[in-house]
Write an enzyme that holds these catalytic residues in place. Structure first.
Site, PDB file in Angstrom:
ATOM      1  N   LYS A 119       0.865  -1.369   0.041  1.00  0.00           N
ATOM      2  CA  LYS A 119      -0.009  -0.053   0.101  1.00  0.00           C
ATOM      3  C   LYS A 119       0.846   1.241   0.207  1.00  0.00           C
ATOM      4  O   LYS A 119       2.221   1.349   0.420  1.00  0.00           O
ATOM      5  CB  LYS A 119      -0.805  -0.096   1.177  1.00  0.00           C
ATOM      6  CG  LYS A 119      -2.090   0.939   1.228  1.00  0.00           C
ATOM      7  CD  LYS A 119      -3.223   0.643   0.109  1.00  0.00           C
ATOM      8  CE  LYS A 119      -4.439   0.749   0.694  1.00  0.00           C
ATOM      9  NZ  LYS A 119      -5.605  -0.322   0.552  1.00  0.00           N
TER      10      LYS A 119
HETATM   11  N1  GLU Z   1      -7.544  -0.257  -2.594  1.00  0.00           N
HETATM   12  C1  GLU Z   1      -8.354  -1.282  -2.833  1.00  0.00           C
HETATM   13  C2  GLU Z   1      -8.275  -2.118  -1.337  1.00  0.00           C
HETATM   14  O1  GLU Z   1      -7.847  -1.651  -0.356  1.00  0.00           O
HETATM   15  C3  GLU Z   1      -8.041  -2.236  -3.916  1.00  0.00           C
HETATM   16  C4  GLU Z   1      -6.605  -2.757  -3.877  1.00  0.00           C
HETATM   17  C5  GLU Z   1      -6.297  -3.504  -5.274  1.00  0.00           C
HETATM   18  O2  GLU Z   1      -7.287  -3.634  -6.221  1.00  0.00           O
HETATM   19  O3  GLU Z   1      -5.068  -3.698  -5.500  1.00  0.00           O
HETATM   20  O4  GLU Z   1      -8.619  -3.487  -1.095  1.00  0.00           O
END
Ligand code: GLU
Length: 434
Positions: A119
């Site tokens: 992230k």
């Molecule tokens: N930001 C989204 C989550 O927290 C999607 C992450 C993704 O698709 O890689 O799950």
């Protein structure tokens, strides 16, 4: 647990920005105790693999150069490439990125995907920048990260305040940094792209649809219907909107909404499409929506309702408001919306919580479909995507629900146990190099 507060652009001035790491580690360690996780593997999972911090200059519209700080935390890749979103928000810092990366590791593992967790993002309030500035910020951030991301290594996606446009800029910039013959073969460096640029039909609604499906599966388990059920939603962005859209289609009634600028309430129901037109298409906020009453922000969580969908930021349900919550189900559209103390109070009250790593996993499952589509040079139809999503979400829900019943655990601990066991197995089979 320490909670530091920070000003963000809203009339709800104090938003907790610290403590998500404490939550994710406490959740992890309590599940690890339950499954008696091997101590060596516990050590590995308690810490992140890589933490990338980049400072980069960007030219603003007025000619001034501003320095931005961007983060990408890669928590674990035992099961496959790092996967997870990039968020643009004043609360982004290394602590938040670490916690959110860990949540992605559990989420992808639980969903049975061949991914690890990562992230990142930039600490900024996007409403303060023009579209042109946001494009340059995104492209420069991508350029700074380019050696650390890649379609088989680390695959970003949208998160809070980033969207398909952001992903299109990232894909284009990343591809431009590759040798000519490799460029187009790299478009799956990000998921959540616009459908005209390699994106997946339905990826926009995947997270909200997944949240709705989890609520529907919960209702089925309880022999209940969603018809006439009252629900409240915190956050009316992509997740909050789509979850509300599908809930309304099933006959449920949206009775209160909160976003960063205010809260509204209407016990007779708020029309989701009208609110979408007012908020997302026109005013940038739900505040002032004419078909509802204004509600004190502090009273939002105590609104009479059956189901509560937190779909904004972390640490929103805490010991300060948990006991006043009327809902009997919390469906976590956001990542980490309920902290450990808040959860304890809710569980004692008999409130069911469908945890984030299960409830909002539709987004990353949709991302996986997009990645496969790109890798295989295919174009999937919307109905095919929705069917596949439905099947995958149902499998995950049943797996977690059955395990929680068998082990006498709450859904979050059950979900963590299953997620961690899959990673443990990979480590046991492969051993630790050298
Ligand atoms: N930001 C989204 C989550 O927290 C999607 C992450 C993704 O698709 O890689 O799950």
């Amino acid at each position: 647990m320490t909670t530091i507060t920070k000003e963000i652009k809203s009339d709800r001035k104090k938003v907790p920005v610290k403590g998500m790491m404490d939550n994710v580690l406490e959740q992890f360690n309590s599940a690890a105790n339950h499954i008696d996780l091997h101590p060596n593997i516990r050590k590995i999972l308690n810490i992140t693999n890589n933490e990338i911090i980049v400072n980069f200059p960007v030219k603003m519209d007025n000619g001034e150069v501003k320095i931005f700080t961007g983060y990408r935390v890669q928590h674990n890749n035992a099961l496959g490439p790092y996967k997870g979103g990039l968020r643009y928000h004043p609360t982004v810092d290394i602590d938040a990125a670490r916690a959110l990366a860990m949540w992605m590791t559990w989420k992808t593992s639980l969903a049975g995907l061949p991914y690890g967790g990562g992230k990142g993002g930039i600490q900024l309030d996007p409403s303060k920048y023009s579209q042109g500035e946001l494009e340059r910020i995104t492209r420069r951030f991508t350029f700074a990260l380019a050696d650390n991301i890649g379609p088989e290594h680390d695959i970003p996606a949208p998160d809070v305040n980033t969207n398909s446009q952001t992903m299109a800029w990232i894909a284009d910039t990343y591809m431009s940094t590759r040798p000519p013959a490799e460029r187009t073969a790299n478009q799956h460096v990000v998921t959540g792209k616009p459908t005209g640029s390699g994106g997946l039909e339905g990826r926009d609604r995947a997270t909200g649809y997944g949240v709705f499906l989890n609520i529907k599966f919960w209702a089925e388990k309880n022999n209940e219907s969603l018809e006439g059920k009252r629900f409240i939603v915190q956050g009316f962005g992509n997740v909050g909107y789509w979850a509300s859209y599908f809930m309304e289609m099933e006959g449920a009634r949206l009775v209160a909404v909160q976003d960063a600028f205010g809260s509204i309430r209407n016990p007779n129901g708020i029309n989701v499409e009208d609110l979408f037109n007012y908020s997302i298409l026109n005013n940038g906020s739900i505040s002032g929506f004419p078909e509802a009453f204004e509600l004190d922000n502090e009273k939002f969580y105590s609104t009479e309702c059956d189901i509560c969908i937190p779909a904004a930021l972390g640490n929103q349900i805490t010991k300060e408001n948990a006991s006043s919550i009327k809902a009997k189900l919390i469906a976590e559209g956001a990542n980490g919306p309920t902290n450990v103390e808040g959860e304890k109070i809710l569980l004692e009250k008999g409130v069911m919580i469908i945890p984030d790593i299960l409830c909002n996993s539709g987004g990353v499952v949709g991302s996986y479909f997009e990645w496969l589509q790109n890798r295989n040079g295919e174009l999937w139809q919307l109905d095919e995507v929705m069917q596949k999503l439905d099947k995958k979400m149902r499998e995950s829900f049943i797996k977690v629900f059955d395990y929680s019943e068998k082990e006498g655990l709450d859904l979050r601990t059950a979900a963590y146990c299953l997620a961690i066991k899959r990673i443990e197995k990979a480590y046991i089979q492969r051993g630790i190099f050298p």
